[in-house]
Design an enzyme around this catalytic site. Structure first.
Site, PDB file in Angstrom:
ATOM      1  N   LYS A  10       0.843  -1.196   0.000  1.00 33.11           N
ATOM      2  CA  LYS A  10       0.000   0.000   0.000  1.00 33.11           C
ATOM      3  C   LYS A  10       0.879   1.247   0.000  1.00 33.11           C
ATOM      4  O   LYS A  10       1.897   1.295   0.700  1.00 33.11           O
ATOM      5  CB  LYS A  10      -0.909  -0.019   1.236  1.00 33.11           C
ATOM      6  CG  LYS A  10      -1.937   1.100   1.299  1.00 33.11           C
ATOM      7  CD  LYS A  10      -2.820   0.918   2.542  1.00 33.11           C
ATOM      8  CE  LYS A  10      -3.865   2.005   2.672  1.00 33.11           C
ATOM      9  NZ  LYS A  10      -4.729   1.805   3.866  1.00 33.11           N
ATOM     10  N   SER A  25      -9.426   1.855   3.117  1.00 26.46           N
ATOM     11  CA  SER A  25      -8.594   2.646   2.235  1.00 26.46           C
ATOM     12  C   SER A  25      -7.607   1.803   1.442  1.00 26.46           C
ATOM     13  O   SER A  25      -7.013   2.269   0.472  1.00 26.46           O
ATOM     14  CB  SER A  25      -7.836   3.693   3.057  1.00 26.46           C
ATOM     15  OG  SER A  25      -6.961   3.067   3.998  1.00 26.46           O
ATOM     16  N   SER A  85      -9.781  -0.477   7.376  1.00 31.82           N
ATOM     17  CA  SER A  85      -9.223  -0.483   6.018  1.00 31.82           C
ATOM     18  C   SER A  85      -8.547  -1.787   5.632  1.00 31.82           C
ATOM     19  O   SER A  85      -8.297  -2.030   4.453  1.00 31.82           O
ATOM     20  CB  SER A  85      -8.220   0.672   5.868  1.00 31.82           C
ATOM     21  OG  SER A  85      -8.855   1.907   6.076  1.00 31.82           O
TER      22      SER A  85
END
Length: 617
Positions: A85, A159, A183
């Site tokens: 990420k 997210s 998330s």
């Protein structure tokens, strides 16, 4: 054996650790072949907005060169590709947190990334996210809305949007996300994955752009709980330079909780698929109740009250404390809805007194949660529904708030969690549940998740007349389709050297999902030799006459991992049948007789552990 040439049709739809290990062990595949296929897939899916820094040979080549000089048996994650990420540092690659003006290029990787690289895993790129990890929908990025892996018109969840979709689309075997409010769990539920969120501090957050530093966790997305646990083995551990790091032991799948807690009232569901989600929850509850563990039905007010503190209280000011100076000094740099959310943290209502009032309230709620979940695991829906990307665009704040309905309480209450699949709400619309436990009960969490995942699978097969729904997975990736069933079968393995507890290769056993069972002795028919290898290791040779009993350890390993494990053992060692002192035979380490020449006879010590201890003294 010569390497085979892989064609697109021979590749499984998704990549798993067991499939990769089997192919590498059989010398049918090289890491470079896997990377080339991942690059092809990422280019084909470019319109899905999965990546910010996409996979490329120039980025990945240094890691491939390192693996070419390293033996696979010494690195349990050797050749396993993973995505990162883009709020987690990867050395030499920009970290943007989804905001181009915020970008910087780190010299070193985040602690968790470096640990996985040391175990042999290959970082392949940086994934898209809701900007500054602020959102649960996957649409809040200047790099484009990440599409759902199964139905492109739906949201991916956030997210950690790109991280989840990369794994679901077969562009990584696992991926790293982060989780402050859900998330690491919501995108797993929406894309058909397992999302594992360890306890606060169990994985170091050094090298991660903070959202709420006191609540942030690094997480993993994978196709199976076993794969997630294999990653956890190397990502977990105290980092002395990280102020949020703490010692929490690696969980094992060997102890079920005393009870399962379920919501007393039927949870609320929302969005265009609300009724389908409600029916899926009813089916999931039926499967949980059929497992045989005691059930307690509990009120949800405790968790709702805790969740309200995150965005309805002063904790939102923690986000502003970290990111406010950047937002103020870079007008227009942030995604509009992201800036709107962040600026709520600057509200004058959030005084120093309000922070302490919330902290004291939260401490009381933590105590209540710990008492409620003593020797127990809580099961809730991961999401109460989902939407199309168009619908979220029209209602970004309301939709995002609903997505956190069953997730926001988790880190505030110092809980660990794992999101697993519980069937489908509709075709290509996965339905997921999340299991929660206290920080000291991660083993109960993982054991329950394993048991319930099997129950959900059995329920889904029963509802469909024993026929798998996903025909593509069964035809394109037959090996992947069998993993869930294989994982329930195990075999005992006798180990006598470096794979025993406390020795360097114990982690290989754990990475294969194996657990220690007992200490034991072989029959009095063996000679133990010290092989002239680097590092030194023992060999147990069975004799036709004479010999001695050798003290060893018996472990239990999933059959799904056993083949790849055995294939990676270097000669003159191998796996055969080891006769124990009670006359039974179990698979275990044996040594070919020719190796006795040139090796030191250490039979008199009775075990490799005692031989090593003698040499130390």
């Amino acid at each position: 054996m010569a390497l085979t040439t892989k064609t697109t049709s021979e590749w499984p739809r998704v990549l798993t650790l067991s499939w990769l290990r089997d192919k590498y062990a059989a010398k049918q595949l090289r890491p470079a072949d896997v990377v080339a296929e991942i690059i092809r897939r990422s280019e084909a899916d470019q319109a899905m907005n999965i990546w910010i820094t996409p996979p490329s040979m120039s980025l990945i080549e240094p890691y491939l060169e390192r693996l070419a000089q390293t033996a696979p048996e010494g690195m349990p994650l050797w050749g396993v590709p993973f995505a990162v990420k883009d709020n987690i540092d990867l050395a030499g690659v920009p970290t943007t947190a989804g905001c181009p003006d915020f970008a910087y290029t780190p010299d070193v990787s985040a602690v968790v990334v470096q640990r996985l690289v040391c175990a042999g895993a290959i970082p392949i790129g940086k994934t898209n996210l809701d900007q500054f990890a602020t959102g649960l929908v996957g649409t809040r990025s200047p790099h484009g809305e990440t599409h759902n892996a199964l139905r492109s018109e739906l949201i991916s969840g956030g997210s950690s949007s790109g991280s989840a979709v990369a794994v679901a689309r077969g562009q990584a075997a696992f991926s790293l996300g982060t989780d402050t409010a859900g998330s690491g769990r919501v995108p797993a539920a929406l894309n058909g994955l397992v999302g594992y969120k360890p306890s606060l501090g169990a994985w170091a957050t050094k090298g991660v752009v903070p959202a709420c530093a006191s609540l942030d966790c690094v997480t993993v997305f994978a196709h199976t709980l076993d794969d997630a646990m294999a990653v956890d083995l190397f990502a977990r551990g105290v980092e002395e330079s990280d102020p949020w790091s703490r010692e929490i032991a690696h969980p094992f799948i060997n102890k079920l909780p005393g009870r399962i807690c379920l919501p007393k009232q039927t949870p609320s569901f929302y969005g265009p698929f609300a009724e389908s989600y409600r029916l899926a929850w009813v089916n999931a509850v039926t499967a949980v109740e059929a497992v045989g563990l005691p059930i307690t039905y509990v009120k949800m007010e405790l968790f709702t009250e805790a969740a309200s503190i995150l965005y309805g209280g002063p904790w939102v000011a923690e986000r502003w404390a970290d990111l406010g100076p950047f937002i103020d000094s870079h007008p227009g740099a942030a995604f509009p809805v992201t800036e709107q959310v962040l600026r709520t943290g600057a509200s004058p209502a959030y005084t120093a007194a309000s922070v302490f009032q919330a902290a004291h309230k939260l401490q009381r709620l933590k105590l209540e949660a710990k008492q409620l979940l003593q020797d127990a695991v809580l099961v809730m829906p991961t999401c109460g529904g989902t939407w199309t990307r168009d619908e979220v665009r029209a209602n970004p704040i309301g939709a995002n708030s609903d997505m956190g309905l069953y997730t926001n309480h988790c880190n505030l209450l110092d809980l660990c969690a794992v999101a697993v699949q519980a069937g489908e709400a509709e075709v290509n619309l996965p339905f997921g549940v999340t299991l929660f436990a206290t920080a000291e009960n991660e083993t109960l969490l993982c054991s329950a998740a394993k048991r319930l995942s099997s129950a959900f699978t059995d329920k889904q097969l029963l509802d469909n007349g024993g026929v798998e729904i996903d025909e593509e997975a069964a035809t394109v990736a037959p090996q992947t389709a069998k993993i869930g069933a294989e994982a329930t079968a195990t075999t005992l393995v006798a180990v006598c050297g470096l794979h025993m507890r406390g020795f360097p290769l114990e982690k290989q056993m754990q990475a294969c999902g194996a657990g220690f069972v007992r200490e034991a002795e072989s029959a009095a028919k063996y000679r133990l030799v010290k092989l002239p290898t680097t590092p030194a290791k023992p060999g147990m040779i069975k004799l036709t006459q004479g010999g001695a009993a050798i003290r060893l350890e018996v472990w239990e390993m999933p059959l799904a991992a056993f083949g790849g494990f055995a294939a990676g053992i270097p000669a003159p060692l191998g796996i055969g049948k080891v006769e124990l002192s009670d006359g039974t035979e179990v698979p275990g380490f044996i040594c070919e007789a020719y190796a006795e020449a040139g090796s030191e006879d250490i039979t008199a010590y009775g075990s490799w552990r005692d031989a090593v201890d003698h040499n130390r003294t």
